[in-house]
Motif scaffolding. Structure first.
Motif, PDB file in Angstrom:
ATOM      1  N   HIS A  23       0.968  -1.233  -0.059  1.00  0.00           N
ATOM      2  CA  HIS A  23      -0.146   0.022   0.017  1.00  0.00           C
ATOM      3  C   HIS A  23       0.951   1.155   0.109  1.00  0.00           C
ATOM      4  N   ALA A  24       0.142   2.328  -0.438  1.00  0.00           N
ATOM      5  CA  ALA A  24       1.184   3.582  -0.498  1.00  0.00           C
ATOM      6  C   ALA A  24       2.030   3.739   0.693  1.00  0.00           C
ATOM      7  N   GLN A  25       1.289   3.754   1.915  1.00  0.00           N
ATOM      8  CA  GLN A  25       2.189   4.221   3.224  1.00  0.00           C
ATOM      9  C   GLN A  25       3.220   3.256   3.273  1.00  0.00           C
ATOM     10  N   LEU A  28       5.994   4.568   0.747  1.00  0.00           N
ATOM     11  CA  LEU A  28       6.895   5.706   1.362  1.00  0.00           C
ATOM     12  C   LEU A  28       7.698   5.145   2.538  1.00  0.00           C
ATOM     13  N   ASN A  29       7.379   4.481   3.383  1.00  0.00           N
ATOM     14  CA  ASN A  29       8.388   3.944   4.592  1.00  0.00           C
ATOM     15  C   ASN A  29       9.550   3.273   3.916  1.00  0.00           C
ATOM     16  N   ARG A  50      -1.693  18.220   2.503  1.00  0.00           N
ATOM     17  CA  ARG A  50      -3.123  17.405   2.873  1.00  0.00           C
ATOM     18  C   ARG A  50      -4.156  18.498   3.405  1.00  0.00           C
ATOM     19  N   PHE A  57       4.784  12.468   6.520  1.00  0.00           N
ATOM     20  CA  PHE A  57       3.742  11.094   6.103  1.00  0.00           C
ATOM     21  C   PHE A  57       4.807  10.001   6.295  1.00  0.00           C
ATOM     22  N   ALA A  58       5.964   9.956   6.191  1.00  0.00           N
ATOM     23  CA  ALA A  58       6.940   8.942   6.435  1.00  0.00           C
ATOM     24  C   ALA A  58       8.194   9.442   6.862  1.00  0.00           C
ATOM     25  N   GLN A  64       8.876   7.895  15.035  1.00  0.00           N
ATOM     26  CA  GLN A  64       7.434   7.562  14.265  1.00  0.00           C
ATOM     27  C   GLN A  64       6.347   7.828  14.781  1.00  0.00           C
ATOM     28  N   VAL A  67       4.746  10.801  12.834  1.00  0.00           N
ATOM     29  CA  VAL A  67       4.130  10.611  11.616  1.00  0.00           C
ATOM     30  C   VAL A  67       2.364  10.662  11.606  1.00  0.00           C
ATOM     31  N   HIS A  68       2.070  11.597  10.729  1.00  0.00           N
ATOM     32  CA  HIS A  68       0.323  12.014  10.516  1.00  0.00           C
ATOM     33  C   HIS A  68       0.206  12.758  11.638  1.00  0.00           C
ATOM     34  N   LEU A 163      -2.327  10.415  -2.690  1.00  0.00           N
ATOM     35  CA  LEU A 163      -2.208  11.013  -1.082  1.00  0.00           C
ATOM     36  C   LEU A 163      -2.159  12.333  -0.790  1.00  0.00           C
TER      37      LEU A 163
END
Length: 756
Positions: A23-25, A28-29, A50, A57-58, A64, A67-68, A163
């Protein structure tokens, strides 16, 4: 490791990540780990736009848990600054930068060095890629270039995964999501609204990572060859000539086209693993960033040349060569372009093209002449229009005030709609004047004709109720052609015009080209030396020297007018001998066709345009030979005042109702007393209500104006008493008031006559 090798190493791994089913996340990780490892950087982070904010995001190296959670506005902190300015930052000590902001939740207090590059899509930042290190140090140039290349590939991954905010609606770079007001130079007046459409749609790069490097390199080589061919062809065009400032500009343009350094940088970008399109865009991005740092206007212009060439190369290599006209307009549209040619404008659907905005453009540009004839408002010199306006944005064009509103608020839209509705209501009222004979209150019949130059203009003759066409600009056919129009093609156009007009008279002005209306297919040995082309090798001067051109046009007009009256007018006559020479060309062609038993015109009426003041000194010599004279107020004004009307600083400086102009015109009217010469005005002056009132007061009885002005001028005439305004004009010109315009306005208002 070189920048190419570093970028290639990262892109090879990224290609595998992008092709994976993660998946996209997750992707990016992995991306931040790959970049951090390759650059030996302790921190690598990706921030994405966003909901109008940049969100962490990463990350590799920061907490960690941030993130977000960590978010900042555009322009806030180092990351926000990079996004706002679409620029790279490379700092040995991040905290020393004035925009630095500490975010405790990230755990970044131990990292000193910082570098960041914008993640750009469609010239707008959609995110930021950053790296950090404990030890204070500036990142090497190879590391920065590798980051910039990787950021470009990331843009594709991020966009495809949805994203970020839709980049066409993002609030970054030079474009904003809210209302913007731009200003420029009015080229054609009027009001218009519609969706923004780019004349050259933005190239969408769908694939950034190359499958076959050598294949991509060959595509670029072929594109370079084709582009250089185009540049050689362009610079060899006769209109450019040799010598002068334009020659230096073109040589610089050519120099960039053959610049080995530019080609090498594109090759290096391909070596790093990018496709041909992505490599060109990558180098172009670097150019844009350099342009933002350049204060020297001359250097900035040169960088713009390189940008223009890169766009040309990108279109060739991608095969996306068409303009918006190719795909057609789907709704009411405002066309956005750097510049535009007259033929290009005519390719658009007139029903849906409502207005034009140009980043360049001048009052005498060919496209302006055609747009005015089409009744399309145009504003030129709208700086950064293509950067601030997005495809599909709602745009309000107020060419009366030289203002553009982009993405208008509801309040502004309502106000504009009210003005637009009132304008339409007035036009509807004027349309009712179609069948009204324009007579003053004291019975003076004023002939109201319209100007034209295109086949599409002809329906306006019956729609407006104009008395005829007082100026048919035959040069339009030359301006929109790639080669000199052949005689049979000219004949067809002139015959169509006469057929459409029926019994209404048409005055054909012989071709007025040269000077500022240079034609690429016409070899011009002298105009390249013209410092002021309006007073140079143009119009009748050119036609008499190029007698073959005038002979062909004369024969075409005579053939087209078989069995009818032909009205011919010669432009820019300075002395009587020029008129006699031009008339002799027509008479010799008449004799030639008569000898070959062609059907001839019933009669030929000859006239001249009074634009050059010297002609007014010899009217007694030339008047007995003329059927009519038309005053060309546009050129006459600039010649009388020695003021170039293409110069925006002078365009509004000298008033058409100044005593100088009005006294000159009254003297012309009185000089022609006793001669059977029909005197009229064809020019913008006659299409303005206040100016038309003054002209009628001087004794002018024929006006030829734009079709849109016919109704308003007819309505004005019916409210005037010609004897009363004539008497008033005599008094004012004998003893001029301090402000003639104000005096005329007050006189009209006192009689309930609207003159604006």
């Amino acid at each position: 490791m070189s920048a190419v090798a570093a970028a290639r190493s990262i892109l090879t791994q990224l290609h595998e990540v992008m092709a994976s089913r993660l998946h996209a996340q997750g992707k990016l990780n992995q991306v931040v780990d790959i970049i951090g490892e390759a650059l030996h950087s302790e921190v690598c982070s990706v921030y994405l736009l966003r909901v109008g904010m940049l969100e962490l995001f990463a990350t590799r190296g920061l907490n960690q848990s941030a993130v977000h959670v960590t978010r900042m506005g555009v322009g806030e902190g180092l990351t926000g600054t990079i996004a706002r300015n679409v620029e790279t930052l490379n700092l040995a000590e991040a905290a020393a930068h004035p925009e630095f902001q500490y975010r405790s939740e990230t755990g970044e207090e131990k990292f000193h060095s910082f570098a960041g590059v914008p993640i750009v899509r469609n010239e707008r930042a959609i995110g930021v890629l950053t790296v950090q290190h404990v030890e204070p140090r500036r990142y090497e140039e190879v590391e920065i270039e590798a980051l910039q290349t990787v950021a470009m590939v990331l843009a594709e991954l991020i966009h495809n995964a949805n994203l970020v905010d839709d980049d066409d609606k993002s609030g970054l770079s030079q474009a904003h999501s809210g209302q913007e007001t731009l200003t420029g130079l009015t080229l054609v007046k009027g009001l218009a609204s519609g969706a923004a459409v780019f004349h050259q749609p933005r190239i969408r790069i769908e694939q950034t990572v190359a499958e076959d490097t050598e294949s991509e390199r060959q595509r670029v080589y072929l594109a370079f060859d084709k582009m250089r061919e185009q540049i050689e062809h362009m610079t060899n065009q006769a209109e450019f000539g040799v010598g002068g400032e334009h020659d230096q500009v073109l040589e610089t343009y050519k120099m960039f086209a053959y610049d080995e350094g530019w080609g090498r940088r594109i090759n290096e970008a391909i070596d790093s693993g990018l496709t041909a399109e992505a490599a060109i865009e990558r180098v172009q991005q670097r150019t844009r960033m350099r342009m933002r740092e350049i204060d020297d206007p001359l250097l900035a212009d040169r960088m713009h040349d390189l940008e223009d060439l890169a766009n040309r190369l990108l279109r060739i290599v991608s095969g996306q060569l068409g303009t918006a006209a190719s795909s057609g307009l789907r709704q009411d549209s405002i066309l956005i372009a750097k510049n535009l040619g007259p033929a290009e404008l005519l390719e658009y659907d007139k029903r849906r093209l409502k207005g034009v905005l140009l980043e360049e453009g001048s009052l005498t540009a060919h496209v302006v002449i055609v747009a005015r004839a089409m009744g399309i408002p145009v504003i030129g010199r709208v700086r950064n229009a293509r950067a601030i306006i997005r495809e599909g944005d709602e745009v309000l064009v107020d060419a009366d005030r030289a203002a553009v509103t982009v993405r208008p608020s509801q309040g502004v839209l309502d106000t504009f709609d009210t003005r637009f509705t009132r304008s339409k209501e007035k036009q509807a009222a004027y349309a009712k004047m179609r069948d009204v004979e324009p007579r003053t209150r004291d019975g003076q019949r004023i002939t109201v004709m319209m100007n034209a130059g295109l086949r599409d203009d002809l329906p306006m003759l019956s729609m407006t109720g104009a008395d005829g066409i007082g100026l048919f600009r035959t040069e339009f056919q030359f301006l929109v052609s790639d080669a000199m129009p052949q005689r049979d093609r000219q004949t067809r156009l002139y015959r169509d015009v006469l057929d459409a007009a029926g019994k209404k008279p048409i005055i054909f002005r012989t071709v007025d080209i040269g000077g500022d209306k240079s034609l690429p297919y016409l070899v011009n040995d002298t105009s390249r030396e013209d410092e002021n082309p309006a007073m140079g090798w143009r119009a009748l001067r050119l036609a008499l020297e190029r007698e073959g051109l005038l002979k062909v046009q004369a024969r075409a007009l005579i053939d087209a007018a078989a069995g009818r009256v032909l009205n011919v007018m010669f432009p820019m006559v300075s002395e009587p001998w020029e008129f006699y020479a031009a008339r002799n060309v027509f008479e010799s062609q008449l004799a030639f066709l008569k000898a070959r038993k062609h059907t001839l015109p019933e009669a030929i009426r000859y006239g001249v345009m009074l634009e050059v003041p010297s002609l007014a000194e010899t009217l007694d010599l030339i008047a007995p030979k003329l059927s009519f004279i038309s005053v060309g107020t546009n050129d006459l004004t600039q010649f009388l005042f020695a003021a170039d009307r293409a110069n925006p600083k002078l365009a509004e400086r000298y008033d058409w109702v100044s005593p100088s102009i009005l006294r000159f015109l009254r003297r012309v009217v009185r000089q022609l007393d006793g001669y059977s010469v029909d005197l009229g005005v064809c020019g913008e002056m006659g299409g303005r209500r206040l100016e038309a009132m003054a002209l009628i007061g001087l004794g002018i009885r024929r006006l030829s104006i734009t079709p849109a002005a016919v109704g308003p001028i007819k309505e004005l005439i019916c409210k005037l008493d010609s004897a009363e305004i004539s008497a008033a004009m005599d008094g004012w010109l004998a003893n001029p008031p301090e402000n003639m315009r104000t005096t005329l306005q007050q006189w009209a208002e006192a009689r309930g006559i609207e003159v604006e």
